[in-house]
Design an enzyme around this catalytic site. Structure first.
Site, PDB file in Angstrom:
ATOM      1  N   LYS A 178      23.252   0.146   6.507  1.00  0.00           N
ATOM      2  CA  LYS A 178      24.531  -0.022   5.899  1.00  0.00           C
ATOM      3  C   LYS A 178      25.429   0.980   6.110  1.00  0.00           C
ATOM      4  O   LYS A 178      26.484   0.593   6.345  1.00  0.00           O
ATOM      5  CB  LYS A 178      23.766   0.069   4.464  1.00  0.00           C
ATOM      6  CG  LYS A 178      23.058  -1.265   3.985  1.00  0.00           C
ATOM      7  CD  LYS A 178      22.477  -1.126   2.814  1.00  0.00           C
ATOM      8  CE  LYS A 178      21.496  -2.290   2.452  1.00  0.00           C
ATOM      9  NZ  LYS A 178      20.827  -2.243   1.314  1.00  0.00           N
TER      10      LYS A 178
ATOM     11  N   GLN B  84      19.548   2.424  -3.273  1.00  0.00           N
ATOM     12  CA  GLN B  84      18.825   1.442  -2.588  1.00  0.00           C
ATOM     13  C   GLN B  84      17.483   1.232  -3.441  1.00  0.00           C
ATOM     14  O   GLN B  84      16.765   2.081  -3.903  1.00  0.00           O
ATOM     15  CB  GLN B  84      18.158   2.268  -1.285  1.00  0.00           C
ATOM     16  CG  GLN B  84      17.230   1.508  -0.357  1.00  0.00           C
ATOM     17  CD  GLN B  84      17.899   0.163   0.170  1.00  0.00           C
ATOM     18  OE1 GLN B  84      19.237   0.299   0.284  1.00  0.00           O
ATOM     19  NE2 GLN B  84      17.173  -0.856   0.268  1.00  0.00           N
TER      20      GLN B  84
ATOM     21  N   ASP C 102      26.765  -3.724  -4.955  1.00  0.00           N
ATOM     22  CA  ASP C 102      25.604  -4.441  -4.438  1.00  0.00           C
ATOM     23  C   ASP C 102      25.090  -5.557  -5.549  1.00  0.00           C
ATOM     24  O   ASP C 102      24.164  -6.222  -5.682  1.00  0.00           O
ATOM     25  CB  ASP C 102      24.659  -3.405  -4.293  1.00  0.00           C
ATOM     26  CG  ASP C 102      23.452  -3.757  -3.384  1.00  0.00           C
ATOM     27  OD1 ASP C 102      23.525  -4.789  -2.656  1.00  0.00           O
ATOM     28  OD2 ASP C 102      22.142  -3.391  -3.692  1.00  0.00           O
TER      29      ASP C 102
END
Ligand code: NAP
Length: 282
Positions: free
Chosen positions: A54, A98, A121
């Protein structure tokens, strides 16, 4: 003829568009670079690879990433405090925590601490609720990436019987709601589903989001179905057995090169959008 839903090429195309948007944003904004902050808790090697990928994608489009790492002994309070700092930092436009975090860390509390404006996200309850209601929101990156992939290949899901196998908060559940919002008729399967085979056999669109290699046998998939495999396992194996699917399905995502690149591309795209909005409201 089977459509190979080539996420890798589409993500590369999107990156060229994103590079232009980032350049324009920097010019308008006195050179300020959009920044994605990534938070990695623990030492899971796959998670470390995903976070690195990412960060690399940010740099490819001219953005910066700020990598924050915690050891596996980090507490929920420490992660929450870091998220508070990033929420308050005007130089940070998107925040990625994450998944998964170590079991003793309250992942839901951490996700929900991320401000909705920086939830690029699509993991907060607030963002999920807005998306579910069809209101503007950053979608959860993997299912939103799948929707973009289907849309690029002009696959109309309206009226189709869609079966999603897996109901996680970041993948299966938001996938089901995004497909329902696009007028598919959805069946959301999970570990307590009775007769999964019968559900999958009826599907015109199948999404594999189980996290188990080759869990769905190719023979369960009907001729002419659209097959989306979100799984990725060692050796390039997905959650759906590939078998003869390319010979008899309407569309298939390759593993790798299908869903994975679209997840990253969607995350980056949503970060650029967050930065554009922040610049407009400054
Ligand atoms: P997860 O949180 O582990 O969820 C797995 C889901 O599968 C759960 O809902 C579980 O049901 C269901 N399941 C487990 N065993 C089952 C069974 N025997 N029958 C039916 N359903 C069953 O996984 P996730 O985070 O959603 O990830 C799923 C897959 O997508 C993984 O392979 C992951 O690597 C991949 N993924 C890929 C990307 C990408 O960018 N390509 C991003 C995220 C995830 P219960 O709810 O009943 O436990």
């Amino acid at each position: 003829m089977t459509n190979l839903l080539d996420g890798k090429s589409l993500a590369a195309l999107h990156e060229r568009e994103l590079t232009d948007r980032v350049t324009a944003l920097k010019t308008r904004n006195g050179g300020q670079t959009p920044v994605l902050a990534t938070i990695l808790v623990g030492d899971d090697p796959s998670s470390a690879v995903y976070v690195r990928m990412k960060g690399n994608a940010c740099r490819r489009v001219g953005m910066d990433s700020r990598a924050i790492t915690f050891s596996s002994s980090a507490t929920t309070e420490e992660v929450l405090s870091q998220i508070d700092q990033l929420n308050a930092d005007p130089d940070v436009h998107g925040i990625l925590l994450q998944h998964p975090v170590p079991a003793h860390v309250d992942e839901r509390a951490c996700f929900d601490r991320i401000s909705v404006a920086k939830d690029v996200d699509g993991v907060t309850s607030h963002g999920f609720g807005l998306m579910a209601l069809g209101e503007p929101a950053f979608g959860s990156a993997t299912p939103a990436g799948i929707m973009r992939l289907l849309s690029h290949y002009q696959i109309d899901v309206s009226g189709k019987r869609a079966v999603i196998v897996g109901r996680s908060p970041i993948l299966g559940k938001p996938m089901a709601l995004m497909l329902a919002n696009a007028n598919a008729t959805i069946t959301l399967c999970h570990s307590k589903t009775v007769n999964l085979e019968a559900e999958v056999r009826r599907a015109q669109l199948v999404v594999g989001a189980v996290g188990k290699p080759n869990f769905i046998p190719s023979e369960w998939i009907g001729n002419g179905a659209i097959v989306v495999d979100a799984g990725y396992h060692v050796g390039g194996i997905g959650d759906i057995e590939s078998g003869d699917l390319l010979d008899r399905c309407a569309a298939v995502t390759p593993v790798p090169g299908g869903v994975g690149p679209m997840t990253i591309s969607t995350l980056i795209s949503q970060t650029v959008t967050a930065a554009e909005r922040a610049a407009q409201s400054a």
